[in-house]
Design a protein around this motif. Structure first.
Motif, PDB file in Angstrom:
ATOM      1  N   LEU A  46     -16.730  10.711  23.072  1.00 58.39           N
ATOM      2  CA  LEU A  46     -17.169  11.722  24.031  1.00 58.39           C
ATOM      3  C   LEU A  46     -18.516  12.300  23.626  1.00 58.39           C
ATOM      4  O   LEU A  46     -18.688  12.805  22.522  1.00 58.39           O
ATOM      5  N   ASP A  47     -19.465  12.222  24.544  1.00 57.86           N
ATOM      6  CA  ASP A  47     -20.790  12.813  24.364  1.00 57.86           C
ATOM      7  C   ASP A  47     -20.682  14.328  24.526  1.00 57.86           C
ATOM      8  O   ASP A  47     -20.274  14.828  25.569  1.00 57.86           O
ATOM      9  N   CYS A  48     -21.043  15.064  23.482  1.00 55.37           N
ATOM     10  CA  CYS A  48     -21.006  16.535  23.527  1.00 55.37           C
ATOM     11  C   CYS A  48     -22.396  17.113  23.262  1.00 55.37           C
ATOM     12  O   CYS A  48     -22.534  18.239  22.768  1.00 55.37           O
TER      13      CYS A  48
ATOM     14  N   LYS B 162     -14.507  16.611  29.580  1.00 55.41           N
ATOM     15  CA  LYS B 162     -13.347  17.027  28.801  1.00 55.41           C
ATOM     16  C   LYS B 162     -12.077  16.909  29.628  1.00 55.41           C
ATOM     17  O   LYS B 162     -11.036  16.447  29.148  1.00 55.41           O
TER      18      LYS B 162
ATOM     19  N   PHE C 133     -16.057  12.453  18.663  1.00 52.59           N
ATOM     20  CA  PHE C 133     -17.021  13.295  19.371  1.00 52.59           C
ATOM     21  C   PHE C 133     -18.375  13.122  18.685  1.00 52.59           C
ATOM     22  O   PHE C 133     -18.449  12.809  17.496  1.00 52.59           O
ATOM     23  N   TYR C 134     -19.439  13.373  19.447  1.00 48.77           N
ATOM     24  CA  TYR C 134     -20.752  13.450  18.795  1.00 48.77           C
ATOM     25  C   TYR C 134     -21.615  14.511  19.467  1.00 48.77           C
ATOM     26  O   TYR C 134     -21.449  14.834  20.635  1.00 48.77           O
TER      27      TYR C 134
ATOM     28  N   HIS D 213     -21.776  17.818  18.753  1.00 50.16           N
ATOM     29  CA  HIS D 213     -21.019  19.026  19.104  1.00 50.16           C
ATOM     30  C   HIS D 213     -21.001  20.097  18.020  1.00 50.16           C
ATOM     31  O   HIS D 213     -20.503  21.195  18.257  1.00 50.16           O
TER      32      HIS D 213
ATOM     33  N   LEU E  97     -10.318  20.208  22.114  1.00 50.82           N
ATOM     34  CA  LEU E  97     -11.258  20.157  23.228  1.00 50.82           C
ATOM     35  C   LEU E  97     -11.591  21.543  23.774  1.00 50.82           C
ATOM     36  O   LEU E  97     -12.695  21.761  24.293  1.00 50.82           O
TER      37      LEU E  97
ATOM     38  N   VAL F  44     -14.734  22.851  22.123  1.00 48.46           N
ATOM     39  CA  VAL F  44     -15.939  22.023  22.116  1.00 48.46           C
ATOM     40  C   VAL F  44     -16.945  22.547  23.135  1.00 48.46           C
ATOM     41  O   VAL F  44     -16.600  22.816  24.290  1.00 48.46           O
TER      42      VAL F  44
END
Length: 299
Positions: free
Chosen positions: A69-71, A100, A122-123, A125, A178, A181
């Motif tokens: 997941l792009d954060c 999310k 995740f990245y 974040h 989540l 985040v």
């Protein structure tokens, strides 16, 4: 037993009798021979050195799936929900909240299926640069896990859920995380993919292996270290000949980045037998993710 010349006796019934013996009594009756009619076919079966048999059964092939997941900060961009969606009460929200929500739905579905192994990363974040003072690095203060003090934005990739047996308990753990985040930092997408490929190292041979990425942009790392600076070629080198499919769902990718995103992500899709889809709405994002969960192979 006797072999009779059938052709010479054809039609000469009275000269040939069939006799049956039953409890000392004989029963005789003339027998008339008739030749078989029709066309005679001389058939020589073809000999095969080997054969392949394909079986279709009800047992699903074991599958391992990693979500990324792009954060990054750009995921804070507002987006309008085009139709009422249960779980998204507000008509105007952000790319992050939609992503999310979509990930949570997919995890809840997978938790109800047997034979699935799931991991989550995740990245972008936990740490990011202060846009007002570029030399200042800002850690995320509301994230539910401790942020390492030495972490740099260009390497901000976290293994949220190690790849393993997946159930409702594991799905609940990711769901709780989540909630804390927030979109924050950079986009070390290829670094996340390299690390995700390594997560499959201990998976059993024959297991379906897939990576699903939800992102709103291309890889973006500011002044990364040599160890963290990764490219598409690095991802392919790490993958090698492993049968790992990479699926990328682009959600809200800016128009200025769409051409480069298509070039990079479609190349990854071709090289890994995966896919790249550009979703422009909440409904399209959900449909694309759901289509990737459909099982197409059997053991």
């Amino acid at each position: 037993s006797y072999d009779l010349p059938g052709a010479s006796l054809a039609g000469r019934g009275p000269q040939l009798q069939a006799v049956a013996m039953f409890r000392g009594h004989e029963f005789a009756k003339p027998s008339l021979l008739r030749l078989l009619g029709g066309v005679a076919v001389d058939f020589q079966p073809q000999e095969h050195a080997g054969a392949t048999v394909t079986l279709y059964g009800a047992r699903r092939k074991e599958a391992s799936l990693i979500f990324i997941l792009d954060c990054s900060n750009s995921m804070s961009t507002p987006i309008t929900v085009e139709a009422p969606v249960e779980g998204l009460a507000q008509a105007v929200t952000t790319r992050m909240e939609v992503a999310k929500f979509a990930l949570q739905l997919m995890l809840e579905r997978l938790a109800q299926e047997e034979g699935k192994r799931v991991g989550v990363r995740f990245y972008g974040h936990r740490v990011g640069w202060n846009v007002e003072q570029p030399a200042e690095m800002l850690p995320q203060t509301v994230y539910a896990r401790p942020v390492p003090s030495e972490l740099m934005p260009y390497e901000d990739v976290e293994l949220v859920l190690p790849l393993g047996r997946f159930d409702t308990i594991a799905a609940g753990q990711v769901k709780r995380l989540l909630t804390s985040v927030k979109p924050w930092g950079e986009t070390p997408l290829y670094l996340a993919l390299v690390q995700a490929v390594r997560d499959f190292a201990l998976e059993k041979p024959g297991t379906e292996r897939s990576i699903v990425v939800v992102t709103d942009g291309i890889n973006n790392q500011f002044n990364p270290s040599p160890e963290s600076a990764k490219t598409r070629q690095d991802v392919m080198l790490e993958r090698g000949s492993s049968p790992i499919r990479i699926h990328i769902v682009g959600f809200g990718i800016p128009e200025a980045e769409q051409e480069e995103a298509a070039r990079e992500f479609e190349a990854l899709a071709v090289e890994t037998d995966g896919s790249y889809h550009l979703a422009t709405s909440v409904g399209a994002l959900l449909r694309q993710l759901e289509s990737l969960l459909v099982d197409g192979e059997y053991a």
